[in-house]
Design a protein around this motif. Structure first.
Motif, short mmCIF file in Angstrom:
data_model
loop_
_atom_site.label_atom_id
_atom_site.label_comp_id
_atom_site.label_asym_id
_atom_site.label_seq_id
_atom_site.Cartn_x
_atom_site.Cartn_y
_atom_site.Cartn_z
N VAL A 36 0.84 -1.50 0.00
CA VAL A 36 0.30 -0.55 -0.37
C VAL A 36 0.56 1.36 0.08
CG1 VAL A 36 -2.09 -1.27 1.34
CG2 VAL A 36 -0.33 0.00 2.42
N GLN A 37 0.44 2.43 -0.41
CA GLN A 37 1.35 3.21 -0.03
C GLN A 37 0.04 4.79 -0.18
OE1 GLN A 37 3.80 4.30 -3.46
NE2 GLN A 37 2.73 2.62 -5.08
N GLU A 38 0.23 5.67 0.63
CA GLU A 38 -0.76 6.86 1.20
C GLU A 38 -0.38 8.03 0.28
OE1 GLU A 38 -2.40 10.39 2.30
OE2 GLU A 38 -0.48 10.30 2.50
N ARG A 39 -1.95 8.45 -0.95
CA ARG A 39 -1.52 8.85 -1.58
C ARG A 39 -3.17 10.50 -1.48
NH1 ARG A 39 -0.92 7.74 -7.32
NH2 ARG A 39 0.84 7.73 -6.64
N ASP A 40 -3.08 11.60 -0.86
CA ASP A 40 -3.53 12.17 -0.53
C ASP A 40 -5.04 12.31 0.32
OD1 ASP A 40 -2.48 14.98 -2.28
OD2 ASP A 40 -3.14 13.62 -4.15
N GLY A 41 -4.51 11.53 1.14
CA GLY A 41 -5.28 10.66 2.54
C GLY A 41 -6.40 9.47 1.56
N LYS A 42 -6.04 9.42 0.72
CA LYS A 42 -6.31 7.63 0.38
C LYS A 42 -5.10 6.79 -0.03
CE LYS A 42 -9.54 10.05 -2.68
NZ LYS A 42 -9.56 11.96 -2.07
N ILE A 43 -5.73 5.37 0.70
CA ILE A 43 -5.11 3.80 -0.06
C ILE A 43 -4.46 3.75 -1.28
CG2 ILE A 43 -4.48 2.24 1.02
CD1 ILE A 43 -6.93 3.15 3.34
N LEU A 44 -4.15 4.03 -2.27
CA LEU A 44 -2.87 3.29 -3.43
C LEU A 44 -3.10 1.80 -3.30
CD1 LEU A 44 -1.93 4.85 -5.90
CD2 LEU A 44 -0.42 3.23 -5.36
N VAL A 45 -3.77 1.15 -4.10
CA VAL A 45 -3.13 0.10 -3.91
C VAL A 45 -3.20 -0.56 -5.68
CG1 VAL A 45 -4.62 -2.35 -3.57
CG2 VAL A 45 -4.09 -1.03 -1.88
N ASN A 46 -2.18 -1.19 -5.76
CA ASN A 46 -1.86 -1.79 -7.26
C ASN A 46 -1.68 -3.42 -7.49
OD1 ASN A 46 0.21 -2.21 -10.00
ND2 ASN A 46 0.51 -0.16 -10.42
N THR A 47 -2.44 -3.55 -9.22
CA THR A 47 -2.19 -4.65 -9.53
C THR A 47 -2.92 -5.39 -10.41
OG1 THR A 47 -3.55 -7.50 -8.40
CG2 THR A 47 -4.62 -5.34 -8.92
N ALA A 48 -2.57 -6.29 -11.29
CA ALA A 48 -2.24 -6.22 -12.80
C ALA A 48 -3.82 -6.12 -13.01
CB ALA A 48 -1.04 -7.27 -13.34
N LEU A 49 -4.07 -6.40 -14.30
CA LEU A 49 -5.80 -6.62 -14.91
C LEU A 49 -5.24 -8.17 -15.54
CD1 LEU A 49 -5.73 -3.42 -17.44
CD2 LEU A 49 -7.32 -4.19 -15.56
N GLY A 50 -6.43 -8.50 -14.88
CA GLY A 50 -6.76 -9.71 -15.20
C GLY A 50 -6.79 -10.58 -14.64
N ARG A 51 -6.55 -10.19 -12.78
CA ARG A 51 -6.14 -11.02 -11.31
C ARG A 51 -8.03 -10.69 -10.68
NH1 ARG A 51 -0.46 -8.89 -9.40
NH2 ARG A 51 0.71 -10.52 -11.02
N LYS A 52 -8.24 -11.00 -9.66
CA LYS A 52 -9.41 -11.40 -8.85
C LYS A 52 -9.95 -9.92 -8.17
CE LYS A 52 -9.23 -16.35 -8.10
NZ LYS A 52 -9.34 -17.21 -6.67
N LYS A 53 -8.50 -9.21 -7.98
CA LYS A 53 -9.11 -8.14 -7.42
C LYS A 53 -9.91 -7.50 -8.03
CE LYS A 53 -5.01 -7.29 -5.25
NZ LYS A 53 -3.78 -8.53 -6.00
N PRO A 54 -9.23 -6.83 -9.80
CA PRO A 54 -9.89 -5.85 -10.90
C PRO A 54 -11.87 -6.64 -10.77
CG PRO A 54 -7.38 -6.19 -10.99
CD PRO A 54 -7.77 -6.89 -10.08
N ARG A 55 -11.15 -7.70 -11.39
CA ARG A 55 -13.07 -7.97 -11.27
C ARG A 55 -13.77 -8.15 -10.31
NH1 ARG A 55 -13.27 -14.44 -10.86
NH2 ARG A 55 -13.46 -13.65 -8.13
N ASN A 56 -13.04 -8.26 -9.13
CA ASN A 56 -13.92 -8.20 -7.84
C ASN A 56 -14.42 -6.31 -7.57
OD1 ASN A 56 -14.01 -10.82 -7.69
ND2 ASN A 56 -11.94 -10.78 -5.64
#
Length: 131
Positions: A36-56
């Motif tokens: 995770v990373q903090e960005r302007d009071g929000k939490i940034l998460v990065n992943t790759a397209l095609g995985r479960k997280k983007p679908r969900n």
């Protein structure tokens, strides 16, 4: 939106691994350990397209994040939130490289796969608890 306290910001800025829970299309929970990373009071998460997280997250933007201190497991945080923005392209690629610098001290993400497209999510915290 829940404000990030100094304790929460400190945990987000450290090299701690966080658990991210999303909801599968059938309603069951799906859990992944993430950087995770903090960005302007929000939490940034990065992943790759095609995985479960983007679908969900396409189906349901609600998430939960959890973390505990390995040196003191009684120090823990839980954040509920909602994805308020996502993007692909050069900035998402830069985000994963920034995370690799933070977590691995590498200038570039070393496990990038040919043809892989990264996506970043900005999570707005709605509830934060910790002890």
């Amino acid at each position: 939106m829940a404000e990030l306290t100094d304790d929460v910001r400190q945990a987000l800025e450290g090299k701690q691994f966080w658990s991210l829970a999303t909801i599968n299309p059938d309603g069951t929970p799906q859990n992944t350990v993430v950087w995770v990373q903090e960005r302007d009071g929000k939490i940034l998460v990065n992943t790759a397209l095609g995985r479960k997280k983007p679908r969900n997250l396409e189906q349901n933007p609600n998430v939960a994040l959890a973390w505990f201190d390995c040196e003191n497991p009684y120090k823990a945080m839980s954040i509920q939130g909602r994805v308020v923005d996502s993007y692909t392209g050069d900035q998402a690629e830069a985000d994963i490289d920034s995370a690799a610098k933070k977590y691995l001290d590498k200038d570039e993400y070393p496990w990038r796969q040919e043809g892989e497209q990264r996506i970043s999510y900005l999570i707005e915290p709605t509830h934060i608890s910790g002890h």
